[in-house]
Design an enzyme around this catalytic site. Structure first.
Site, PDB file in Angstrom:
ATOM      1  N   LYS A 176     -28.222 -66.363  25.960  1.00 19.88           N
ATOM      2  CA  LYS A 176     -27.990 -65.204  26.934  1.00 19.88           C
ATOM      3  C   LYS A 176     -29.145 -64.549  27.235  1.00 19.88           C
ATOM      4  O   LYS A 176     -30.098 -63.915  26.506  1.00 19.88           O
ATOM      5  CB  LYS A 176     -27.059 -64.146  26.000  1.00 19.88           C
ATOM      6  N   VAL A 212     -21.738 -59.675  26.583  1.00 21.09           N
ATOM      7  CA  VAL A 212     -22.001 -60.977  26.100  1.00 21.09           C
ATOM      8  C   VAL A 212     -22.539 -61.048  24.660  1.00 21.09           C
ATOM      9  O   VAL A 212     -22.504 -62.055  23.885  1.00 21.09           O
ATOM     10  CB  VAL A 212     -22.689 -61.613  27.202  1.00 21.09           C
ATOM     11  N   GLY A 213     -23.601 -60.018  24.657  1.00 21.29           N
ATOM     12  CA  GLY A 213     -24.526 -60.203  23.580  1.00 21.29           C
ATOM     13  C   GLY A 213     -23.659 -59.950  22.351  1.00 21.29           C
ATOM     14  O   GLY A 213     -23.574 -60.624  21.248  1.00 21.29           O
ATOM     15  N   GLU A 251     -37.536 -61.452  16.364  1.00 20.42           N
ATOM     16  CA  GLU A 251     -38.856 -61.207  16.561  1.00 20.42           C
ATOM     17  C   GLU A 251     -38.658 -59.758  17.567  1.00 20.42           C
ATOM     18  O   GLU A 251     -38.212 -59.899  18.685  1.00 20.42           O
ATOM     19  CB  GLU A 251     -39.189 -62.426  17.585  1.00 20.42           C
ATOM     20  N   CYS A 285     -45.043 -58.184  23.427  1.00 21.87           N
ATOM     21  CA  CYS A 285     -44.975 -57.617  21.969  1.00 21.87           C
ATOM     22  C   CYS A 285     -46.222 -57.640  21.178  1.00 21.87           C
ATOM     23  O   CYS A 285     -46.276 -56.923  20.492  1.00 21.87           O
ATOM     24  CB  CYS A 285     -43.708 -58.580  21.506  1.00 21.87           C
ATOM     25  N   GLU A 385     -43.944 -48.327  20.123  1.00 20.16           N
ATOM     26  CA  GLU A 385     -44.293 -49.386  20.965  1.00 20.16           C
ATOM     27  C   GLU A 385     -44.192 -48.823  22.755  1.00 20.16           C
ATOM     28  O   GLU A 385     -42.954 -48.377  22.830  1.00 20.16           O
ATOM     29  CB  GLU A 385     -43.441 -50.628  21.002  1.00 20.16           C
TER      30      GLU A 385
END
Ligand code: TXE
Length: 478
Positions: A176, A212-213, A251, A285, A385
């Site tokens: 996905k 979907v996730g 991750e 990242c 972040e």
């Protein structure tokens, strides 16, 4: 500006076929450089996920899990050839939907992806799926059906990283991709089809995270989730996945520090740091979004950083010479601007850049390359972040202080150390609580483990370490 042609996709790739979505809702894909809709894709449904998981399960049980390494290698080699044929198209599509300048797009979206797939093809020649411990055999067997959920910053690279390792292990996959950048995934599906991967071995369902996730991470027939994305979604993935005790590989983000020790050549160190951070407009990242500089050289480093940041050419990613494209979405730019505002509010000094679009770039989601000085470790811009071209420069007293500040983070993904003395640099590298550290101009190695400590995630990608994530171990006592 390149003319825009509208692409309409209405299917997922399931069981070796293009399967029309059962949903009626469409998602728009927007070119971040000009805010134009360049495609529509289906917003998949739980029923679409059901079909894809069933296809992956059938392929796993129907023979893929017991293929030999040589057979899997041959399949992946055909996939590589089919992707190589599409190299130009991958570069163009990623420039259009991510906003990455063309030259860089070719490097990080196309070449790196092909390189990673190639590394798994080679690994299959030497990886020992059966090991002997005295009379006992340890068999490495595939985990099962994998849900691979990926973000938008290096989309095809991450799709292929997960696909290559999972398929090499003998797993089957339902992928996905991010709803912001799904077009590259269709190229991958076309390549998989042309390469004649057995039906159901790799499936693609396009759609949003909440539909979907969620359907994927809660599905009882999914054995493992490999997720790259935000910490918040990663927490959700781990929580839902735990209900059926799935293996979960995460991750997540980072707030990595480049530590410039006082014996380092300053200009190349600052230049290398900004180059690494500004790659893909700071949407990486592993970005070194904090730069740690000795107090004695702080103002000198700030002056260099200003000069380097101001030399960056920001603009249309399809134009030669442009180094910094737009951010991926309007929401991402709002997020980055909110962090810049927080930096200002909390008393950091704007050395260059700041709020508002760069001059002359009112259309497209551009931000100004920004450098903050006088940053303290507890400030928001030193902790969160940002995922944009925003540098936070912090001062340290000595090597111990530098290590303390670098480790003052809930993240632990990457980092860098610059020093004229490789032993001293290694000493500092050992003390950083991160999964990766680059000393001076050390080259990235796709065979080395890639992943993070602390809230940067669990498990590792790439090379044999990445393959291992997709394997169960069975001890056979004889
Ligand atoms: O990520 P999300 P977003 C960080 C970065 C960025 C922030 C937000 O700081 O600013 O995250 O980005 C899917 N169940 N990173 O909001 O939501 C989603 O559809 C299952 C760092 O885009 O984590 C997409 O496919 N899946 C990161 C994927 O998760 C769900 C790269 C990632 O999206 C879901 C990207 C759910 N409930 C962002 N909700 C990195 N490590 O490089 C969403 N998704």
């Amino acid at each position: 500006m390149a003319p825009t042609t509208m692409v309409r996709r209405d299917s997922h790739y399931v069981g070796g076929h293009w399967l029309p979505s059962t949903g009626t809702h469409l998602l728009e894909v927007v070119d971040p450089a000009n805010e134009q809709v360049i495609a529509t894709v289906p917003d998949g449904t739980a029923a679409d996920v059901e079909s894809a998981v069933a296809a992956a399960r059938a392929a796993f049980d129907g023979g893929w899990s017991t293929t030999t390494a040589a057979e899997r290698k041959a399949h992946l080699a055909r996939l590589l050839a089919a992707l190589e044929d599409r190299a130009e198209e991958i570069t163009s599509v990623c420039t259009a939907e991510v906003g990455t300048p063309r030259g860089l797009s070719s490097l990080i979206h196309t070449r790196a992806t092909l390189g990673i797939l190639g590394s798994y093809i080679e690994l299959l020649d030497r990886f020992e799926f059966t090991q002997a411990l005295g009379p006992t055999l340890v068999l490495h067997e595939p985990v099962g059906v994998v849900a691979a959920i990926t973000p938008w910053n290096v989309p095809i690279q991450l799709l292929v990283t997960k696909m290559a390792a999972a398929l090499a292990a003998g797993c089957t996959v339902v992928a996905k991709p991010s709803e912001l950048t799904p077009l590259n995934a269709y190229l991958l599906a076309e390549a998989a089809h042309e390469a004649e991967l057995p039906p159901g071995v790799w499936n693609l369902v396009v759609g949003s995270g909440p539909t979907v996730g969620e359907a994927l991470i809660g599905h009882p027939d999914v054995d493992m989730i490999s997720f790259t994305g935000s910490v918040r979604t990663g927490q959700r993935v781990a929580e839902v996945g735990s209900r059926t005790v799935k293996r979960v590989h995460l991750e997540l983000g980072g707030k990595s520090a480049l530590v410039i020790l006082e014996d380092a050549a300053l200009r190349p160190a600052v230049e290398a740091g900004i180059r690494q951070l500004f790659m893909n407009s700071g949407q990486g990242c592993v970005a070194w979004s904090r730069m740690l500089v000795p107090e004695s050289r702080y103002e000198e480093a700030v002056a260099i950083a200003r000069e380097v940041a101001e030399s960056y050419v920001v603009g249309d990613p399809t134009v030669d010479g442009v180094q910094l494209g737009p951010l991926v979405s309007s929401a991402q730019r709002e997020r980055v601007w909110a962090y810049i505002q927080a930096g200002i509010d909390e008393g950091a000094r704007v050395v260059t850049g700041g709020l508002g679009p760069p001059e002359g770039l009112d259309t497209g989601w551009y931000v100004r390359p920004t450098v903050f000085a006088d940053v303290e470790s507890e400030m928001t811009i030193a902790q969160e972040e940002i995922f944009g071209p925003v540098l936070a420069m912090l001062a340290f007293a000595d090597d111990d202080d530098a290590v303390r500040i670098a480790n003052d983070s809930r993240f632990g993904l990457s980092g860098g150390v610059r020093s004229a003395d490789p032993d001293r640099a290694l000493e500092v590298a050992r003390r950083l609580r991160t999964g990766m550290v680059t000393i001076n101009d050390g080259a990235f190695n796709p065979l080395a483990p890639f992943g993070g400590y602390k809230q940067s995630g669990t498990g590792r990608q790439l090379g044999s370490y990445g393959l291992d994530e997709y394997l169960e171990r069975k001890s056979v006592y004889r």
